[in-house]
Design an enzyme around this catalytic site. Structure first.
Site, mmCIF file in Angstrom:
data_model
loop_
_atom_site.group_PDB
_atom_site.id
_atom_site.type_symbol
_atom_site.label_atom_id
_atom_site.label_comp_id
_atom_site.label_asym_id
_atom_site.label_seq_id
_atom_site.Cartn_x
_atom_site.Cartn_y
_atom_site.Cartn_z
ATOM 1 N N ASP A 32 17.818 -7.536 70.571
ATOM 2 C CA ASP A 32 16.381 -7.751 70.387
ATOM 3 C C ASP A 32 15.897 -9.066 71.050
ATOM 4 O O ASP A 32 16.811 -9.991 71.756
ATOM 5 C CB ASP A 32 15.890 -7.941 68.809
ATOM 6 C CG ASP A 32 16.613 -8.688 68.220
ATOM 7 O OD1 ASP A 32 17.082 -9.967 68.736
ATOM 8 O OD2 ASP A 32 16.907 -8.826 66.852
ATOM 9 N N LYS A 53 13.114 -4.533 70.629
ATOM 10 C CA LYS A 53 13.226 -3.846 69.498
ATOM 11 C C LYS A 53 11.733 -4.182 68.807
ATOM 12 O O LYS A 53 11.200 -5.057 68.663
ATOM 13 C CB LYS A 53 14.227 -4.311 68.517
ATOM 14 C CG LYS A 53 14.204 -3.845 67.338
ATOM 15 C CD LYS A 53 15.448 -4.541 66.386
ATOM 16 C CE LYS A 53 15.345 -5.913 65.944
ATOM 17 N NZ LYS A 53 16.140 -6.349 65.073
ATOM 18 N N GLY A 57 21.273 -1.246 61.527
ATOM 19 C CA GLY A 57 20.356 -0.251 62.334
ATOM 20 C C GLY A 57 20.298 -0.803 63.788
ATOM 21 O O GLY A 57 20.274 -0.072 64.602
ATOM 22 N N ARG A 105 16.620 -15.643 57.736
ATOM 23 C CA ARG A 105 15.804 -15.029 58.526
ATOM 24 C C ARG A 105 14.253 -14.914 58.173
ATOM 25 O O ARG A 105 13.144 -14.692 58.849
ATOM 26 C CB ARG A 105 16.096 -13.416 58.458
ATOM 27 C CG ARG A 105 17.151 -13.046 59.138
ATOM 28 C CD ARG A 105 17.952 -11.602 58.723
ATOM 29 N NE ARG A 105 18.421 -11.374 57.405
ATOM 30 C CZ ARG A 105 18.871 -10.448 57.167
ATOM 31 N NH1 ARG A 105 18.839 -9.410 57.825
ATOM 32 N NH2 ARG A 105 19.541 -10.344 55.963
ATOM 33 N N GLN A 106 14.106 -15.782 57.019
ATOM 34 C CA GLN A 106 12.635 -16.278 56.533
ATOM 35 C C GLN A 106 12.657 -17.491 56.628
ATOM 36 O O GLN A 106 12.584 -18.588 55.864
ATOM 37 C CB GLN A 106 12.687 -16.058 55.174
ATOM 38 C CG GLN A 106 12.942 -14.629 54.562
ATOM 39 C CD GLN A 106 12.869 -14.402 53.051
ATOM 40 O OE1 GLN A 106 11.963 -14.412 52.476
ATOM 41 N NE2 GLN A 106 13.886 -13.867 52.374
ATOM 42 N N GLY A 134 25.829 -14.865 32.099
ATOM 43 C CA GLY A 134 25.863 -14.879 33.395
ATOM 44 C C GLY A 134 25.720 -16.196 33.970
ATOM 45 O O GLY A 134 25.974 -16.521 34.918
ATOM 46 N N ASP A 146 24.761 -10.917 68.729
ATOM 47 C CA ASP A 146 23.662 -10.832 67.791
ATOM 48 C C ASP A 146 24.160 -12.013 66.592
ATOM 49 O O ASP A 146 25.611 -12.272 66.737
ATOM 50 C CB ASP A 146 23.314 -9.681 67.165
ATOM 51 C CG ASP A 146 22.031 -9.509 66.297
ATOM 52 O OD1 ASP A 146 21.338 -10.582 66.312
ATOM 53 O OD2 ASP A 146 21.639 -8.411 65.912
#
Ligand code: R5P
Length: 300
Positions: A169, A192, A225, A96-97, A39, A218
């Site tokens: 949010d 949220k 969700g 997002r991190q 791989g 968003d």
């Protein structure tokens, strides 16, 4: 055709890369992405690279092999003598991190910026980063394009009567406000609280939507969700219609099934992440032309 410009596609977003190259005005450059039997990835650029401006188009969605492929292609161009290297990353994964919000976590977006710079980029072109401050993780110029350039014209032609923008949010408030100001429309906020990543504890509405044509704004739909919960809340509070404009359709797990079962009138996304689904409620807008324009600006 500008012989000094080479445009390569990674394997994550080949259709978008082809559209960007077409919109730019020249074909994709020749390459191979080979794999060892275990791989391991082994890209090979099949062009003369010395003195060129090389562009690499690759969204860095999961799996991380997509990021690795991009890093290896950049490294290959650098060692072959490219004069300038631009990474075009329509969807910048790991965004997002972007902060140390609890002990023991990685600031993955910063590490990723360092990896790209170490590989050899001189310039990054990307779209709707999860948080704009990620640009500060780079020591090279970052061109941060905005999805508003495709969403605003689309929404304008819909001619919605009682337009209200909604942030699903607190993190999306600034984005929703940009739309509300542009269309001179009101905005509301869904507040949220998460119990864990991808799991929502509570959501409540700040503002009024009775009789409104609501557009949620968003940057990412992952499991769906957030957006499904927001749509249900907005409908329960009397919204006449609910749409969502979201730049990056990550659509993991049962996202598509959940989105289609939810009470959306339309789900409007871009082609930064390839989708096999075709459905009348899902509208996919291309962002190829805005990347091509940014490329032209970067070589002029
Ligand atoms: C969160 O800060 C993001 O803007 C999105 O709302 C989130 O990543 C969406 O995740 P999900 O679709 O899993 O709720």
């Amino acid at each position: 055709m500008n012989k000094n410009v080479k445009i390569f596609s990674g394997n994550a977003t080949p259709n978008l890369a082809t559209s960007i190259a077409q919109s730019f005005g020249q074909p994709l450059s020749r390459q191979q992405i080979r794999h060892f039997s275990d791989g391991e990835i082994s890209p090979k650029l099949q062009e003369s690279m010395y003195g060129t401006h090389a562009f690499f188009v690759q969204s860095t969605l999961a799996p991380s092999d997509h990021l690795m492929t991009l890093l290896l292609m950049i490294d290959a161009a650098k060692s072959a003598g490219a004069a300038k290297i631009t990474a075009i990353v329509p969807y910048f994964g790991y965004a997002r991190q972007d902060r140390k919000d609890q002990p023991g976590v990685s600031i993955a977006a910063k590490l990723k910026a360092q990896l790209l710079m170490t590989a050899g980029i001189d310039h990054l072109i990307t779209l709707d980063l999860h948080s704009p401050q990620i640009q500060g993780f780079f020591d090279c110029p970052v061109e941060h394009l905005e999805g508003t350039r495709v969403f605003q014209p689309y929404l304008t032609q819909l001619q919605l009567k009682n337009l209200v923008f909604a942030a699903p949010d607190i993190g999306s408030v600034q984005k929703a406000r940009t739309y509300a100001q542009y269309f001179q429309a009101p905005m509301v906020v869904c507040e949220k609280q998460r119990s864990a990543a991808n799991q929502i504890k509570t959501m409540q509405l700040i503002g009024h939507v009775r009789g409104a044509d609501v557009v949620l704004i968003d940057d990412i739909i992952d499991t769906g969700g957030t957006i499904c919960k927001a749509a249900a809340l907005l409908k329960a509070q009397g919204a006449r219609s609910v749409r969502v404009c979201c730049t990056h359709p990550v659509f993991s797990q049962n996202a598509i099934k959940n989105l289609l079962q939810a009470t959306f009138d339309e789900i409007i996304v871009t082609d930064t992440i390839p989708q096999a689904i075709q459905h009348p409620k899902i509208k996919i807008l291309t962002v190829a032309h805005i990347f091509a324009q940014a490329m032209h600006q970067s070589i002029s």
